[in-house]
Scaffold this active site. Sequence first.
Site, short mmCIF file in Angstrom:
data_model
loop_
_atom_site.label_atom_id
_atom_site.label_comp_id
_atom_site.label_asym_id
_atom_site.label_seq_id
_atom_site.Cartn_x
_atom_site.Cartn_y
_atom_site.Cartn_z
N ASP A 99 23.00 11.68 92.38
CA ASP A 99 23.08 10.45 93.18
C ASP A 99 24.22 9.53 92.77
O ASP A 99 24.98 9.05 93.60
CB ASP A 99 21.75 9.69 93.13
CG ASP A 99 20.64 10.51 93.76
OD1 ASP A 99 20.61 10.61 94.98
OD2 ASP A 99 19.83 11.08 93.00
N ARG B 201 17.34 -1.25 80.55
CA ARG B 201 18.17 -1.87 81.59
C ARG B 201 19.03 -3.01 81.06
O ARG B 201 20.22 -3.07 81.35
CB ARG B 201 17.32 -2.33 82.78
CG ARG B 201 16.47 -1.22 83.42
CD ARG B 201 17.23 0.06 83.64
NE ARG B 201 16.39 1.15 84.12
CZ ARG B 201 16.70 2.42 84.03
NH1 ARG B 201 17.83 2.80 83.46
NH2 ARG B 201 15.90 3.35 84.51
N ASP C 29 13.53 -1.40 88.55
CA ASP C 29 14.84 -1.33 87.90
C ASP C 29 15.94 -2.07 88.65
O ASP C 29 16.82 -2.67 88.04
CB ASP C 29 15.22 0.13 87.65
CG ASP C 29 14.40 0.74 86.52
OD1 ASP C 29 14.06 -0.01 85.58
OD2 ASP C 29 14.11 1.94 86.57
N1 ARG Z 1 7.69 2.52 85.90
C1 ARG Z 1 8.60 2.33 84.80
C2 ARG Z 1 9.19 0.96 84.82
O1 ARG Z 1 9.25 0.34 85.85
C3 ARG Z 1 9.68 3.39 84.78
C4 ARG Z 1 10.67 3.33 85.88
C5 ARG Z 1 11.60 4.52 85.97
N2 ARG Z 1 10.85 5.72 86.09
C6 ARG Z 1 11.30 6.89 86.53
N3 ARG Z 1 10.50 7.90 86.42
N4 ARG Z 1 12.46 7.06 87.05
O2 ARG Z 1 9.60 0.48 83.80
#
Ligand code: ARG
Length: 401
Positions: free
Chosen positions: A14, A95, A124
């Site tokens: 992506d 992040r 995110d």
């Molecule tokens: N649910 C988790 C959070 O919001 C992980 C997010 C990313 N998860 C993923 N499998 N791509 O912190």
Amino acid sequence: MTERIVLAYSGGLDTSVAIGWIGEAAGAEVIAVAVDVGQGGESLETIRQRALGCGAVEAYVADASDEFANEYCVPTLKANALYQGHYPLVSAISRPVIVKHLVKAAREFGATTVAHGCTGKGNDQVRFEVGIQTLGPDLKCIAPVRDLALTRDKAIAFAEEKGLPIETTKKNPYSIDQNVWGRAVETGYLEDIWNAPTKDIYDYTATPEFPPAPDEVTISFEAGVPVAIDGVKVTPLQAIKELNRRAGAQGVGRIDVVEDRLVGIKSREIYEAPGAMALITAHKHLEDITIEREQARFKAIVGQRWAELVYDGQWFSPLKRSLDAFIEDTQKYVSGDIRMTLHGGQAIVNGRRSDTSLYDFSLATYDTGDTFDQSQAKGFIELWGMSAKVASGRDIRVAGK
Ligand code: ARG
């Protein structure tokens, strides 16, 4: 001058496609930024070359693994942070460190916009954009998947049409995010919340049903920071890695939850965080002997609020900073050793010692050597119950009218 956009680059399909996609949609030059937060996998140089091969004008790679361990994982450990009592904030804490490097790269390469590969449904996107707004208020944000209609099908078609140096056939049904603090797996089969995760989902942990012999480990802390394992000095990054390996081999740190996303959706996620969960367990047990009762009770509330703020993308907020100051103050005496057995999916503490402990043998003992004056308990209890006793007298009086 052509506009420049900094893109948070993972090396996957992506974000590889996003390089050219954004370039075409916005008529901009793209600078790819990859950040090593201990996710393992391909080398940063391989990722850098792929970004250039996909049309990036510059590719910047940052080795942030120690920075991530010291400045993001350690505060999470000091807070014993578990969102909704379960989730050690694996993705949530990565992040902000990525944001830091994105903003740094934007400054360095004269970019006006930052792009990331998140969808419009998750946490995110919030964490990236709130972080960017805070650290680079002049920068714009775009998300090609969310804002420029870059769907998975279009990404594959685009990669094939342009002959991009990226594999488009490997079909992984899951969305995975990982770093040294842990791993998160969602989507596909897991979206039916009655479905148990299948074995192929796990990577950091072995099946706890068939564990190797029990593994006893001693973790030493200084002011809340892990500094040695079995007497061997380690950095926080080394401590996490070593425990990922040893606790992971015992199947410690598997978590299966339905959590509340900031955007209002409940979603199912599988986490594996063997090192993080072993460390949090050990750290909490050391706090139990080194932190005074009232401070400890209040710290649990602060830790929970801290976890919510970080989950909700408020890493750089004033409240988070203030809570950090409180938590830091509580860690002054959190020094000593915790011995624990890792076995069959569990990390169980069986010994603790500390020069700054509040455990007083002569107060606690029921044997000879007891210095506790039991005669004082009677009066204490009388006064402690007084307020509720007066209130219950009133209740009886009123009910009898
Ligand atoms: N649910 C988790 C959070 O919001 C992980 C997010 C990313 N998860 C993923 N499998 N791509 O912190």
